[in-house]
Design an enzyme around this catalytic site. Structure first.
Site, mmCIF file in Angstrom:
data_model
loop_
_atom_site.group_PDB
_atom_site.id
_atom_site.type_symbol
_atom_site.label_atom_id
_atom_site.label_comp_id
_atom_site.label_asym_id
_atom_site.label_seq_id
_atom_site.Cartn_x
_atom_site.Cartn_y
_atom_site.Cartn_z
ATOM 1 C CB SER A 125 -8.758 1.238 5.476
ATOM 2 O OG SER A 125 -9.457 2.423 5.256
ATOM 3 C CB SER A 167 -8.124 3.987 2.646
ATOM 4 O OG SER A 167 -7.326 3.302 3.588
ATOM 5 C CE LYS A 203 -3.919 2.073 2.537
ATOM 6 N NZ LYS A 203 -4.833 1.952 3.696
HETATM 7 N N1 GLN Z 1 -13.400 4.683 5.841
HETATM 8 C C1 GLN Z 1 -12.836 5.195 7.053
HETATM 9 C C2 GLN Z 1 -12.431 6.631 6.860
HETATM 10 O O1 GLN Z 1 -12.694 7.139 5.842
HETATM 11 C C3 GLN Z 1 -11.684 4.346 7.498
HETATM 12 C C4 GLN Z 1 -10.457 4.629 6.763
HETATM 13 C C5 GLN Z 1 -9.330 3.751 7.224
HETATM 14 O O2 GLN Z 1 -9.530 2.768 7.915
HETATM 15 N N2 GLN Z 1 -8.136 4.172 6.863
HETATM 16 O O3 GLN Z 1 -11.881 7.239 7.724
#
Ligand code: GLN
Length: 495
Positions: free
Chosen positions: A183, A159, A78
């Protein structure tokens, strides 16, 4: 068999038996990336030459009898993990040309164990999002599509959407990901693969671009639960460079997968039965319970009464920490710099941050700055911290009655790339089942468990006690075996 169709475990076996070399395996993945990445956009950066050089060195080490636990296995990283000498963007224009001089501990651990890096996987900007739609490098497409509507392009979740799409489409055997509010688990569920967010402190955060430091955790996504276990073992471990890293032994997670669930008490939290939850999500959850009971687990009803406050709490705490963490992108030390002829320092900050950050990141910075401001700190931030403590306590009480908790992973299957993008609140609701684990620091695993009426993957989630990933892996493996999820996405290297 097409070499990209190996599981990670299968690839390790094939490498050990000399059926394939790392160079061949890596080349097959690079060819697959060449074929599918122009459409999927799962990788921001492909490091083909470096990958082949690493694969060659790996084959040599294996020939010399010095094979590490991940020797020769091609992975995606990532693009939130700093990789020495390879551009690391965090999906943002503000870091667009940043080449770290150092390696994150987690990616360094994978290299130490013999892994090959194919490239850097796309993500929502600074890991903020649930669709991969906020990346400055363009959205990622889910390799799956709806049975009766194959032309609608779907999101891979976020994400870690690039990581999940790459693994599902056979553009990597596994990938690193991070999870601040879901995410790892939500994109894994949307793409029909497995992913685990380990206990907070299990994996070092050193060299991982910070979003919300008290919630961020690294973890793997892969096509099987066992593959996740193998990757997590390499990624984990105490790191003096991260003050929140836990100095605890790293168990053999893969061995724990085969433990079975006989005698385990599985908690079913009544608060996760949401109003308006699609019937097929409830049905999948019930199916999961039946599978575990059939394998000898005992189901117990539990209550996590503060669950309903988890999302609002998360969307105060995470932006607050983000607004502080992102203050470092000021155009002075690294990354993008925007100035005009008559710029003073303040103007430099304003221009750089206005040009460098996307809308969602700006929204979070504004929310975070607001909840931390003198007049509102007590009403929002401090209150959220108190609710966070109650959410944690809910789990402490639940562990008196059960050894693991079963829930759905997401409230829906993957949605269209055009849907929800201009409705932040609808987007935030994706995390309703996942944020509690981050607020409480607990491990959570998503396992592909079935298909929606539209033919899209749906996942179940297993939560566990702090530092008891072993039980989580055992339950996840039991679900995986019962589900026997063999459906394949339409877009994949071997199709
Ligand atoms: N979808 C969540 C956010 O937008 C979690 C993102 C994540 O876990 N990095 O913050």
């Amino acid at each position: 068999m097409h070499p990209t169709d190996f599981t990670l475990r299968g690839a390790l076996d094939a490498l050990n038996e000399g059926i394939i070399s790392s160079v061949e395996l890596t080349q097959a993945h690079l060819d697959a990336i060449g074929k599918l990445n122009p459409r999927l956009n799962a990788y921001i950066t492909v490091t083909g030459e470096q990958a082949l050089a690493q694969a060659k060195a790996s084959d040599n080490r294996r020939a010399d009898g010095g094979a590490g636990p991940l020797e020769g296995v091609p992975l995606a990283i990532k693009d939130l993990f700093c990789t020495a000498g390879t551009r690391t963007t965090a999906g943002s224009k503000i870091l667009g040309n940043f080449v770290p001089p150092y390696e994150s501990t987690v990616s360094g651990n994978l290299l130490r164990d013999g892994a090959v890096f194919l490239g850097k996987a796309n993500l929502d900007e600074f890991a903020m999002g649930s669709s991969n739609g906020t990346s400055a490098f363009g959205p990622v497409e889910n390799p799956w599509s709806r049975r009766n509507d194959p032309d609608t392009r779907l999101v891979p979740g976020g994400s870690s959407g690039g990581s999940a799409a790459a693994v599902a489409a056979r553009l990597a055997l596994g990938a690193t990901a991070t999870d601040t509010g879901g995410s790892i688990r939500q994109p894994a569920a949307f793409c029909g693969i497995a992913g685990i967010k380990p206990t907070y402190g299990r994996c070092s955060r050193f060299g991982v671009v910070a979003f919300a430091s008290s919630l961020d955790q690294a973890g793997p996504v892969a096509r099987t639960v066992e593959d996740c276990a193998i990757l997590l073992k390499s990624m984990s471990g105490f790191d003096p460079k991260d003050s929140t890293s836990a100095d605890v032994p790293v168990p053999d997670f893969a061995a724990a997968c085969a433990r079975g669930v006989k005698g385990l008490r599985i908690g079913i939290p009544k608060e996760y039965r949401l109003d308006g939850m699609p019937a097929e999500i409830g049905a999948l959850w019930q199916q999961g319970m039946d599978w575990l009971r059939a394998q000898g687990a005992e189901l117990v009803d539990i209550s996590l009464p503060h669950t309903k406050h988890a999302l609002p709490t998360y969307y105060v705490v995470a932006p607050a920490e983000a607004s502080s963490n992102l203050a470092r992108y000021d155009g002075v030390r690294y990354g993008l710099r925007q100035t005009a002829a008559d710029s003073d320092l303040r103007d430099l900050y304003e221009r750089t941050r206005a040009a460098g950050f996307g809308d969602e990141v700006k929204r979070r910075i504004m929310i975070g700055t607001y909840v931390l401001s003198a007049g509102y700190y007590d009403a929002y931030y401090l209150k959220a911290q108190k609710v966070r403590a109650l959410i944690r306590r809910d789990f402490d009480e639940a562990w008196q009655k059960c050894d693991a908790i079963l829930t759905p992973a997401t409230p829906s299957a993957a949605f269209g790339m055009d849907e929800k993008q201009d409705d932040p609140v609808a987007m935030y609701l994706n995390d309703v089942f996942t944020v509690t684990a981050n607020l409480a620091g607990l491990p959570g695993l998503a396992v592909p468990a079935g298909l929606s009426a539209e033919g899209l993957p749906l996942g179940l989630q297993v939560l566990g006690r702090a530092f008891d990933e072993e039980t989580v892996f055992a339950v996840g493996t039991a679900l995986e075996h019962a589900a026997n999820f063999t459906a394949l996405p339409g877009l994949r290297a071997s199709a």
